[in-house]
Design a protein around this motif. Structure first.
Motif, PDB file in Angstrom:
ATOM      1  N   PRO A  91       0.833  -1.209   0.000  1.00 30.62           N
ATOM      2  CA  PRO A  91       0.000   0.000   0.000  1.00 30.62           C
ATOM      3  C   PRO A  91       0.863   1.252   0.000  1.00 30.62           C
ATOM      4  O   PRO A  91       1.874   1.326   0.699  1.00 30.62           O
ATOM      5  CB  PRO A  91      -0.797  -0.114   1.303  1.00 30.62           C
ATOM      6  N   ALA A  92       0.459   2.235  -0.791  1.00 34.61           N
ATOM      7  CA  ALA A  92       1.239   3.479  -0.891  1.00 34.61           C
ATOM      8  C   ALA A  92       1.242   4.251   0.420  1.00 34.61           C
ATOM      9  O   ALA A  92       2.188   4.988   0.710  1.00 34.61           O
ATOM     10  CB  ALA A  92       0.683   4.344  -2.017  1.00 34.61           C
ATOM     11  N   ASP A  93       0.184   4.081   1.207  1.00 35.80           N
ATOM     12  CA  ASP A  93       0.076   4.842   2.457  1.00 35.80           C
ATOM     13  C   ASP A  93       0.369   3.982   3.685  1.00 35.80           C
ATOM     14  O   ASP A  93      -0.133   4.258   4.775  1.00 35.80           O
ATOM     15  CB  ASP A  93      -1.321   5.451   2.573  1.00 35.80           C
ATOM     16  N   ALA A  94       1.152   2.917   3.495  1.00 39.54           N
ATOM     17  CA  ALA A  94       1.422   1.989   4.598  1.00 39.54           C
ATOM     18  C   ALA A  94       2.081   2.709   5.769  1.00 39.54           C
ATOM     19  O   ALA A  94       2.994   3.511   5.589  1.00 39.54           O
ATOM     20  CB  ALA A  94       2.313   0.861   4.120  1.00 39.54           C
ATOM     21  N   LYS A  95       1.579   2.427   6.948  1.00 32.90           N
ATOM     22  CA  LYS A  95       2.155   2.976   8.176  1.00 32.90           C
ATOM     23  C   LYS A  95       2.626   1.801   9.028  1.00 32.90           C
ATOM     24  O   LYS A  95       1.840   0.961   9.429  1.00 32.90           O
ATOM     25  CB  LYS A  95       1.119   3.808   8.932  1.00 32.90           C
ATOM     26  N   GLY A  96       3.899   1.740   9.281  1.00 34.61           N
ATOM     27  CA  GLY A  96       4.430   0.621  10.033  1.00 34.61           C
ATOM     28  C   GLY A  96       4.730  -0.560   9.124  1.00 34.61           C
ATOM     29  O   GLY A  96       4.548  -0.501   7.908  1.00 34.61           O
ATOM     30  N   LYS A  97       5.177  -1.625   9.737  1.00 37.53           N
ATOM     31  CA  LYS A  97       5.578  -2.801   8.970  1.00 37.53           C
ATOM     32  C   LYS A  97       4.387  -3.696   8.676  1.00 37.53           C
ATOM     33  O   LYS A  97       3.421  -3.752   9.438  1.00 37.53           O
ATOM     34  CB  LYS A  97       6.675  -3.559   9.721  1.00 37.53           C
ATOM     35  N   LEU A  98       4.487  -4.427   7.572  1.00 40.26           N
ATOM     36  CA  LEU A  98       3.367  -5.211   7.048  1.00 40.26           C
ATOM     37  C   LEU A  98       3.684  -6.698   7.032  1.00 40.26           C
ATOM     38  O   LEU A  98       4.845  -7.094   6.893  1.00 40.26           O
ATOM     39  CB  LEU A  98       3.052  -4.770   5.614  1.00 40.26           C
ATOM     40  N   GLY A  99       2.642  -7.503   7.145  1.00 34.73           N
ATOM     41  CA  GLY A  99       2.785  -8.931   6.910  1.00 34.73           C
ATOM     42  C   GLY A  99       3.116  -9.165   5.444  1.00 34.73           C
ATOM     43  O   GLY A  99       2.677  -8.411   4.564  1.00 34.73           O
ATOM     44  N   GLY A 100       3.889 -10.197   5.162  1.00 32.60           N
ATOM     45  CA  GLY A 100       4.326 -10.462   3.795  1.00 32.60           C
ATOM     46  C   GLY A 100       3.652 -11.686   3.186  1.00 32.60           C
ATOM     47  O   GLY A 100       3.350 -12.657   3.883  1.00 32.60           O
ATOM     48  N   ILE A 101       3.422 -11.627   1.880  1.00 34.69           N
ATOM     49  CA  ILE A 101       2.833 -12.753   1.156  1.00 34.69           C
ATOM     50  C   ILE A 101       3.638 -13.006  -0.115  1.00 34.69           C
ATOM     51  O   ILE A 101       3.766 -12.114  -0.957  1.00 34.69           O
ATOM     52  CB  ILE A 101       1.365 -12.496   0.776  1.00 34.69           C
ATOM     53  N   VAL A 102       4.166 -14.212  -0.252  1.00 33.61           N
ATOM     54  CA  VAL A 102       4.759 -14.640  -1.519  1.00 33.61           C
ATOM     55  C   VAL A 102       3.627 -15.186  -2.385  1.00 33.61           C
ATOM     56  O   VAL A 102       2.860 -16.055  -1.948  1.00 33.61           O
ATOM     57  CB  VAL A 102       5.832 -15.724  -1.299  1.00 33.61           C
ATOM     58  N   VAL A 103       3.495 -14.661  -3.594  1.00 36.70           N
ATOM     59  CA  VAL A 103       2.429 -15.072  -4.518  1.00 36.70           C
ATOM     60  C   VAL A 103       3.070 -15.906  -5.621  1.00 36.70           C
ATOM     61  O   VAL A 103       3.920 -15.409  -6.368  1.00 36.70           O
ATOM     62  CB  VAL A 103       1.706 -13.844  -5.110  1.00 36.70           C
ATOM     63  N   VAL A 104       2.666 -17.175  -5.719  1.00 32.89           N
ATOM     64  CA  VAL A 104       3.338 -18.117  -6.622  1.00 32.89           C
ATOM     65  C   VAL A 104       2.465 -18.412  -7.844  1.00 32.89           C
ATOM     66  O   VAL A 104       1.307 -18.826  -7.712  1.00 32.89           O
ATOM     67  CB  VAL A 104       3.700 -19.422  -5.900  1.00 32.89           C
TER      68      VAL A 104
END
Length: 296
Positions: A91-104
């Motif tokens: 997200p362009a407006d992300a605040k703080g750290k985000l959970g990650g997803i690898v998309v296969v």
């Protein structure tokens, strides 16, 4: 017949396409077998055109959507393809750290559908990484037929390393909170199961109609699983009962759903196998699952 509707097509035609899409039929054999169903105004070219993916009008999220920050990056995969290109989105407006997803991706490289899925997941509040396993061969070639042929030339174990290294790249990214899951489709569903076996710190895995791991590997799984299957996809779904029995035997955390009257590939909105109701429900469940397991 001016326009072909999904309801006009016999299930056997979808099964033929599945064989073709998974390299069990070459193009010539596919066309020959398809001709049996070219009746009542249907032509083989019309059937072929109907069955093939449409990437022109199906993207749900624009490539340049201002709500996202997306870019292609390269990460290293020493035991795999060396250097792998991937789409990184958040997200362009992300605040703080985000959970990650690898998309296969499926068995044809990083096509527009999988890129779109990665953007959808990013808009839901995650940082996503969608690798292209075709990078060592020049990358996704712009069409799925050539992509399938290219992917079949890559070493399977090296491709597995590419996606395992994608996990580590994302886990260590400055904008990731360290919790990384995986979602994969078709071939990618099998990779999601593989990553659950091989990566003890994987936080969540969501295989869409993916081949199951060896039953003897099930004890190694630590991540919670959310598994999506299609009732008409007998080739993959018939492997679920023994997999489920092993998950139960070893006390693994999982949820599984079998979508009635849905074909393999039902989430892919670029082909007529797409089932909107099943796809929407499976995606909502997926995002809810990742929200529960990946957010701080």
């Amino acid at each position: 017949m001016d326009q072909i509707n999904k309801e006009d097509i016999k299930q056997e035609v979808f099964d033929l396409y599945d064989d073709y899409a998974h390299n069990r039929l070459n193009r010539r054999a596919f066309v020959e077998k398809l001709s049996i169903y070219a009746v009542g105004g249907l032509t083989v070219p019309a059937l072929m055109s109907f069955l093939m993916p449409n990437y022109q009008t199906t993207a749900e999220i624009r490539v340049d959507d201002p709500r996202l920050k997306s870019e292609y990056i390269n990460y290293t995969s020493p035991k795999g393809g060396g250097t792998i290109k991937a789409l990184l989105s958040m997200p362009a407006d992300a605040k703080g750290k985000l959970g990650g997803i690898v998309v296969v991706h499926e068995n044809r490289g990083l096509n527009p559908y999988i890129e779109d899925v990665a953007r959808r997941a990013a808009l839901a509040g995650f940082i996503t990484l969608a690798p292209d396993a075709l990078t060592p061969l020049g990358g996704y070639p712009g069409n799925d037929d050539d992509g399938r042929a290219m992917q079949s030339k890559r070493d399977k174990s090296e491709m597995e390393e590419d996606f395992i290294d994608a996990f580590h790249y994302l886990k260590n990214h400055k904008d990731c909170n360290g919790k990384v899951g995986v979602v994969g489709f078709c071939y990618g569903g099998g990779i999601a199961n593989m990553m659950a076996v091989r990566i003890p710190e994987l936080a969540a895995a969501v295989p869409f109609y993916g081949s199951q791991p060896a039953i003897t590997d099930v004890p190694k799984i630590k991540a919670p699983l959310l598994l999506h299957y299609a009732a008409l996809d007998t080739r993959i779904t018939e492997g679920w009962p023994p997999y489920e029995a092993a998950l139960k035997e070893h006390g693994k955390k999982y949820q599984a759903f079998i979508y009635e009257n849905a074909n393999h590939g039902f989430h892919n909105n670029t082909t007529p196998r797409y089932d909107k109701a099943a796809a929407d429900l499976a995606w909502k469940r997926t995002i809810d699952f990742f929200t529960e397991n990946l957010k701080s």
